[in-house]
Design a protein around this motif. Sequence first.
Motif, PDB file in Angstrom:
ATOM      1  N   HIS A  10       0.713  -1.019   0.426  1.00  0.00           N
ATOM      2  CA  HIS A  10       0.030  -0.364  -0.040  1.00  0.00           C
ATOM      3  C   HIS A  10       1.041   1.231   0.280  1.00  0.00           C
ATOM      4  CE1 HIS A  10      -3.713  -2.446   0.809  1.00  0.00           C
ATOM      5  NE2 HIS A  10      -2.478  -3.132   1.604  1.00  0.00           N
ATOM      6  N   VAL A  13       0.760   7.800   0.841  1.00  0.00           N
ATOM      7  CA  VAL A  13      -0.054   8.731  -0.096  1.00  0.00           C
ATOM      8  C   VAL A  13      -0.473   9.783   1.914  1.00  0.00           C
ATOM      9  CG1 VAL A  13      -1.431   7.737  -1.586  1.00  0.00           C
ATOM     10  CG2 VAL A  13      -2.854   7.643   1.280  1.00  0.00           C
ATOM     11  N   GLY A  16      -4.310   9.775   3.398  1.00  0.00           N
ATOM     12  CA  GLY A  16      -4.816   8.583   3.984  1.00  0.00           C
ATOM     13  C   GLY A  16      -5.103   7.964   3.329  1.00  0.00           C
ATOM     14  N   THR A  17      -6.324   6.722   3.479  1.00  0.00           N
ATOM     15  CA  THR A  17      -6.660   6.312   2.478  1.00  0.00           C
ATOM     16  C   THR A  17      -8.029   5.830   3.427  1.00  0.00           C
ATOM     17  OG1 THR A  17      -5.780   4.011   3.283  1.00  0.00           O
ATOM     18  CG2 THR A  17      -5.021   5.963   1.456  1.00  0.00           C
ATOM     19  N   PRO A  18      -8.721   4.946   2.753  1.00  0.00           N
ATOM     20  CA  PRO A  18     -10.078   4.783   3.647  1.00  0.00           C
ATOM     21  C   PRO A  18     -10.109   3.234   4.294  1.00  0.00           C
ATOM     22  CG  PRO A  18     -10.249   5.033   1.095  1.00  0.00           C
ATOM     23  CD  PRO A  18      -8.928   5.102   1.506  1.00  0.00           C
ATOM     24  N   ASP A  19      -8.668   2.532   3.885  1.00  0.00           N
ATOM     25  CA  ASP A  19      -7.679   1.325   5.129  1.00  0.00           C
ATOM     26  C   ASP A  19      -7.269   2.286   5.758  1.00  0.00           C
ATOM     27  OD1 ASP A  19      -9.387  -0.208   3.645  1.00  0.00           O
ATOM     28  OD2 ASP A  19      -8.160  -0.488   2.396  1.00  0.00           O
ATOM     29  N   PRO A  21      -7.135   5.615   7.988  1.00  0.00           N
ATOM     30  CA  PRO A  21      -7.528   7.177   7.836  1.00  0.00           C
ATOM     31  C   PRO A  21      -6.173   7.818   8.855  1.00  0.00           C
ATOM     32  CG  PRO A  21      -9.984   5.902   8.469  1.00  0.00           C
ATOM     33  CD  PRO A  21      -8.297   4.441   8.539  1.00  0.00           C
ATOM     34  N   THR A 232      -2.369   7.136  11.720  1.00  0.00           N
ATOM     35  CA  THR A 232      -3.521   6.778  11.232  1.00  0.00           C
ATOM     36  C   THR A 232      -4.461   5.585  12.127  1.00  0.00           C
ATOM     37  OG1 THR A 232      -1.852   5.075  11.168  1.00  0.00           O
ATOM     38  CG2 THR A 232      -1.814   6.022   8.881  1.00  0.00           C
TER      39      THR A 232
END
Length: 238
Positions: A10, A13, A16-19, A21, A232
């Motif tokens: 992964h 970024v 963050g990401t939905p997986d 946040p 996170t």
Amino acid sequence: MTTPTPHDPHPAVPYGTPDAPRIAVRGEAHLEVDPEIARISITVASRGKDRRTALDDLTHRNTTALNLLKSYGEAVERIETGTFSITPQLKEGRGERIHAHHGRVHITAELTDFTALGELTTRLADLDLTRVDGPWWALRPNSPAHRTARQQAVREAVQRAREYAEALGTTLAALVELADIGAENTPPAYPAAPGGRMRSMAYGAPADTAAAPLDLEPQRQHVHAQVNARFTMAPPQL
């Protein structure tokens, strides 16, 4: 852009990401502590009809002030001599006839024993043609108070992030970033101290009369710390 690898499936970024946040918070701390040092400024002056007389008199007065400061031993942690000047005073009217010469030298002293401060400043101000300014209260640059404030700011950031995560029914996963945004409020060399400043000037008090020591109350110091932190968290069930 980050390319995924077998060990990093992964890519990282910025937001963050939905997986995974992210939570961005700020932690702050405000402390009020006793000062550790007090600085005073001494200005010794002289006046003579000729340059040599003014200089000799200034040398004598400067030595007297320095000896008095040094007589307090470890209570006076640092003594520094600043600017020195001998200035001619011209007579009014035409021409450049010199009426007198004025001498001046500045001394800075830093004290750590506040019980001796009132007596010392009074004795200095009691010297002829001597002016005393101060005190300016401060903390040392490496004072433990700065470390305490920084640690409290970090703990507040973590607590705040946890509360946000709990509000979403989840928990923190990892710390991504911790940024120092002015963790300590270092005062200038001579900070203004409302209510903690005194001025005095003496022009030869009688030798058999000793002035009573000044009662100087140390001014409390304010220490501030701020940090930005990003974490996170586990994906919440919305």
